[in-house]
Design a protein around this motif. Structure first.
Motif, PDB file in Angstrom:
ATOM      1  N   CYS A   1      48.872  61.326 -42.373  1.00  0.00           N
ATOM      2  CA  CYS A   1      47.606  61.037 -41.724  1.00  0.00           C
ATOM      3  C   CYS A   1      47.445  61.885 -40.471  1.00  0.00           C
ATOM      4  O   CYS A   1      48.339  61.941 -39.646  1.00  0.00           O
ATOM      5  N   SER A   2      46.300  62.510 -40.320  1.00  0.00           N
ATOM      6  CA  SER A   2      46.055  63.302 -39.122  1.00  0.00           C
ATOM      7  C   SER A   2      45.206  62.548 -38.102  1.00  0.00           C
ATOM      8  O   SER A   2      45.228  62.849 -36.936  1.00  0.00           O
ATOM      9  N   ASP A   3      44.442  61.579 -38.552  1.00  0.00           N
ATOM     10  CA  ASP A   3      43.568  60.819 -37.667  1.00  0.00           C
ATOM     11  C   ASP A   3      44.255  59.500 -37.315  1.00  0.00           C
ATOM     12  O   ASP A   3      44.379  58.630 -38.163  1.00  0.00           O
ATOM     13  N   PRO A   4      44.683  59.323 -36.055  1.00  0.00           N
ATOM     14  CA  PRO A   4      45.441  58.117 -35.700  1.00  0.00           C
ATOM     15  C   PRO A   4      44.716  56.802 -35.981  1.00  0.00           C
ATOM     16  O   PRO A   4      45.325  55.858 -36.477  1.00  0.00           O
ATOM     17  N   LEU A   5      43.428  56.723 -35.665  1.00  0.00           N
ATOM     18  CA  LEU A   5      42.721  55.467 -35.897  1.00  0.00           C
ATOM     19  C   LEU A   5      42.518  55.208 -37.386  1.00  0.00           C
ATOM     20  O   LEU A   5      42.623  54.070 -37.843  1.00  0.00           O
ATOM     21  N   ALA A   6      42.231  56.241 -38.149  1.00  0.00           N
ATOM     22  CA  ALA A   6      42.082  56.064 -39.599  1.00  0.00           C
ATOM     23  C   ALA A   6      43.416  55.646 -40.217  1.00  0.00           C
ATOM     24  O   ALA A   6      43.445  54.781 -41.101  1.00  0.00           O
ATOM     25  N   CYS A   7      44.513  56.220 -39.755  1.00  0.00           N
ATOM     26  CA  CYS A   7      45.834  55.834 -40.265  1.00  0.00           C
ATOM     27  C   CYS A   7      46.155  54.383 -39.910  1.00  0.00           C
ATOM     28  O   CYS A   7      46.729  53.654 -40.715  1.00  0.00           O
ATOM     29  N   THR A   8      45.780  53.973 -38.702  1.00  0.00           N
ATOM     30  CA  THR A   8      45.998  52.590 -38.294  1.00  0.00           C
ATOM     31  C   THR A   8      45.172  51.637 -39.155  1.00  0.00           C
ATOM     32  O   THR A   8      45.668  50.590 -39.603  1.00  0.00           O
ATOM     33  N   LEU A   9      43.911  51.999 -39.397  1.00  0.00           N
ATOM     34  CA  LEU A   9      43.070  51.168 -40.259  1.00  0.00           C
ATOM     35  C   LEU A   9      43.612  51.134 -41.683  1.00  0.00           C
ATOM     36  O   LEU A   9      43.571  50.089 -42.342  1.00  0.00           O
TER      37      LEU A   9
ATOM     38  N   TYR B   1      26.002  54.132 -27.959  1.00  0.00           N
ATOM     39  CA  TYR B   1      25.188  55.326 -28.198  1.00  0.00           C
ATOM     40  C   TYR B   1      26.044  56.453 -28.775  1.00  0.00           C
ATOM     41  O   TYR B   1      25.722  57.040 -29.812  1.00  0.00           O
ATOM     42  N   VAL B   2      27.148  56.756 -28.097  1.00  0.00           N
ATOM     43  CA  VAL B   2      28.014  57.845 -28.541  1.00  0.00           C
ATOM     44  C   VAL B   2      28.684  57.501 -29.871  1.00  0.00           C
ATOM     45  O   VAL B   2      28.811  58.350 -30.750  1.00  0.00           O
ATOM     46  N   GLY B   3      29.098  56.240 -30.033  1.00  0.00           N
ATOM     47  CA  GLY B   3      29.744  55.831 -31.281  1.00  0.00           C
ATOM     48  C   GLY B   3      28.855  56.050 -32.485  1.00  0.00           C
ATOM     49  O   GLY B   3      29.258  56.645 -33.489  1.00  0.00           O
ATOM     50  N   CYS B   4      27.627  55.600 -32.395  1.00  0.00           N
ATOM     51  CA  CYS B   4      26.686  55.769 -33.516  1.00  0.00           C
ATOM     52  C   CYS B   4      26.333  57.233 -33.738  1.00  0.00           C
ATOM     53  O   CYS B   4      26.312  57.715 -34.869  1.00  0.00           O
ATOM     54  N   LEU B   5      26.061  57.936 -32.654  1.00  0.00           N
ATOM     55  CA  LEU B   5      25.632  59.325 -32.759  1.00  0.00           C
ATOM     56  C   LEU B   5      26.727  60.206 -33.372  1.00  0.00           C
ATOM     57  O   LEU B   5      26.487  60.926 -34.348  1.00  0.00           O
ATOM     58  N   PHE B   6      27.929  60.150 -32.830  1.00  0.00           N
ATOM     59  CA  PHE B   6      28.990  61.023 -33.323  1.00  0.00           C
ATOM     60  C   PHE B   6      29.514  60.593 -34.689  1.00  0.00           C
ATOM     61  O   PHE B   6      29.982  61.420 -35.460  1.00  0.00           O
ATOM     62  N   CYS B   7      29.421  59.308 -34.988  1.00  0.00           N
ATOM     63  CA  CYS B   7      29.801  58.868 -36.335  1.00  0.00           C
ATOM     64  C   CYS B   7      28.824  59.461 -37.356  1.00  0.00           C
ATOM     65  O   CYS B   7      29.237  59.915 -38.430  1.00  0.00           O
ATOM     66  N   CYS B   8      27.560  59.496 -37.022  1.00  0.00           N
ATOM     67  CA  CYS B   8      26.565  60.127 -37.912  1.00  0.00           C
ATOM     68  C   CYS B   8      26.840  61.614 -38.055  1.00  0.00           C
ATOM     69  O   CYS B   8      26.790  62.158 -39.160  1.00  0.00           O
ATOM     70  N   PHE B   9      27.136  62.293 -36.933  1.00  0.00           N
ATOM     71  CA  PHE B   9      27.427  63.723 -36.990  1.00  0.00           C
ATOM     72  C   PHE B   9      28.641  64.008 -37.875  1.00  0.00           C
ATOM     73  O   PHE B   9      28.610  64.907 -38.717  1.00  0.00           O
ATOM     74  N   SER B  10      29.714  63.251 -37.685  1.00  0.00           N
ATOM     75  CA  SER B  10      30.924  63.510 -38.471  1.00  0.00           C
ATOM     76  C   SER B  10      30.701  63.169 -39.940  1.00  0.00           C
ATOM     77  O   SER B  10      31.233  63.850 -40.821  1.00  0.00           O
ATOM     78  N   SER B  11      29.900  62.145 -40.216  1.00  0.00           N
ATOM     79  CA  SER B  11      29.598  61.807 -41.612  1.00  0.00           C
ATOM     80  C   SER B  11      28.793  62.913 -42.287  1.00  0.00           C
ATOM     81  O   SER B  11      29.058  63.270 -43.441  1.00  0.00           O
ATOM     82  N   MET B  12      27.825  63.466 -41.570  1.00  0.00           N
ATOM     83  CA  MET B  12      27.042  64.573 -42.132  1.00  0.00           C
ATOM     84  C   MET B  12      27.920  65.798 -42.357  1.00  0.00           C
ATOM     85  O   MET B  12      27.785  66.493 -43.369  1.00  0.00           O
ATOM     86  N   GLU B  13      28.830  66.055 -41.438  1.00  0.00           N
ATOM     87  CA  GLU B  13      29.728  67.195 -41.584  1.00  0.00           C
ATOM     88  C   GLU B  13      30.647  67.007 -42.791  1.00  0.00           C
ATOM     89  O   GLU B  13      30.827  67.920 -43.593  1.00  0.00           O
ATOM     90  N   ARG B  14      31.212  65.824 -42.940  1.00  0.00           N
ATOM     91  CA  ARG B  14      32.091  65.558 -44.090  1.00  0.00           C
ATOM     92  C   ARG B  14      31.314  65.654 -45.406  1.00  0.00           C
ATOM     93  O   ARG B  14      31.831  66.152 -46.400  1.00  0.00           O
ATOM     94  N   LEU B  15      30.073  65.179 -45.403  1.00  0.00           N
ATOM     95  CA  LEU B  15      29.242  65.277 -46.605  1.00  0.00           C
ATOM     96  C   LEU B  15      28.955  66.740 -46.945  1.00  0.00           C
ATOM     97  O   LEU B  15      29.045  67.142 -48.110  1.00  0.00           O
ATOM     98  N   ALA B  16      28.641  67.540 -45.940  1.00  0.00           N
ATOM     99  CA  ALA B  16      28.375  68.961 -46.183  1.00  0.00           C
ATOM    100  C   ALA B  16      29.604  69.654 -46.765  1.00  0.00           C
ATOM    101  O   ALA B  16      29.496  70.452 -47.705  1.00  0.00           O
ATOM    102  N   PHE B  17      30.786  69.347 -46.248  1.00  0.00           N
ATOM    103  CA  PHE B  17      32.005  69.955 -46.780  1.00  0.00           C
ATOM    104  C   PHE B  17      32.346  69.425 -48.170  1.00  0.00           C
ATOM    105  O   PHE B  17      32.966  70.111 -48.963  1.00  0.00           O
TER     106      PHE B  17
ATOM    107  N   ASP C   1      36.390  57.264 -37.344  1.00  0.00           N
ATOM    108  CA  ASP C   1      35.521  58.124 -36.534  1.00  0.00           C
ATOM    109  C   ASP C   1      34.685  57.288 -35.568  1.00  0.00           C
ATOM    110  O   ASP C   1      34.525  57.637 -34.396  1.00  0.00           O
ATOM    111  N   PHE C   2      34.142  56.180 -36.059  1.00  0.00           N
ATOM    112  CA  PHE C   2      33.307  55.316 -35.226  1.00  0.00           C
ATOM    113  C   PHE C   2      34.114  54.707 -34.078  1.00  0.00           C
ATOM    114  O   PHE C   2      33.672  54.714 -32.917  1.00  0.00           O
ATOM    115  N   LEU C   3      35.306  54.194 -34.381  1.00  0.00           N
ATOM    116  CA  LEU C   3      36.138  53.595 -33.334  1.00  0.00           C
ATOM    117  C   LEU C   3      36.558  54.629 -32.294  1.00  0.00           C
ATOM    118  O   LEU C   3      36.569  54.346 -31.095  1.00  0.00           O
ATOM    119  N   ALA C   4      36.900  55.830 -32.744  1.00  0.00           N
ATOM    120  CA  ALA C   4      37.282  56.889 -31.800  1.00  0.00           C
ATOM    121  C   ALA C   4      36.093  57.255 -30.913  1.00  0.00           C
ATOM    122  O   ALA C   4      36.252  57.451 -29.703  1.00  0.00           O
TER     123      ALA C   4
END
Length: 126
Positions: free
Chosen positions: A1-9, A102-118, A30-33
């Motif tokens: 696991c590279s993402d500590p919070l995702a690995c914890t979850l 604000y930041v949690g929702c915004l950056f979670c959306c950004f990372s989700s869009m990025e993962r979807l694009a990839f 991503d949201f928790l981070a």
């Protein structure tokens, strides 16, 4: 696991640590981070907002700007009790809460869009 919070979850969900992390757990990580670091960055963001909107800061030397920023943060987020001790004001909790959401929702959306694009176009990952 590279993402500590995702690995914890992943570990908390009881899934095998060696298995691939599900997209839902990745998104929650991503949201928790984003929540965590949105809250931690709040004082710096408020200091920036003060600096760019204060006429005194815009015309001051760097040392004077730093002193004005510290005075601003103290006046906004610290208060003296009747006994003379210093404590946090409720304004700080409000500002941390608002920025985190604000930041949690915004950056979670950004990372989700990025993962979807990839996911749609894997050749972009290089």
């Amino acid at each position: 696991c590279s993402d500590p919070l995702a690995c914890t979850l992943q570990w908390m969900s009881g899934a095998d640590a060696a298995s691939t992390i599900s997209p839902g757990i990745t998104m929650c990580g991503d949201f928790l981070a984003s929540l965590l670091f949105g809250g931690l960055s709040m004082p710096l963001n408020q200091m920036f907002n003060f600096q760019v909107t204060s006429a005194a800061c815009l015309t001051s030397t760097p040392a004077k700007r730093a002193a004005l920023a510290v005075r601003f943060l103290k006046s906004q987020y610290l208060m003296k009790t009747a006994r003379g001790s210093v404590r946090l004001q409720q304004t700080m909790l409000r500002d941390v809460w608002l920025r985190s959401l604000y930041v949690g929702c915004l950056f979670c959306c950004f990372s989700s869009m990025e993962r979807l694009a990839f996911h749609i176009q894997p050749s972009w990952i290089q």
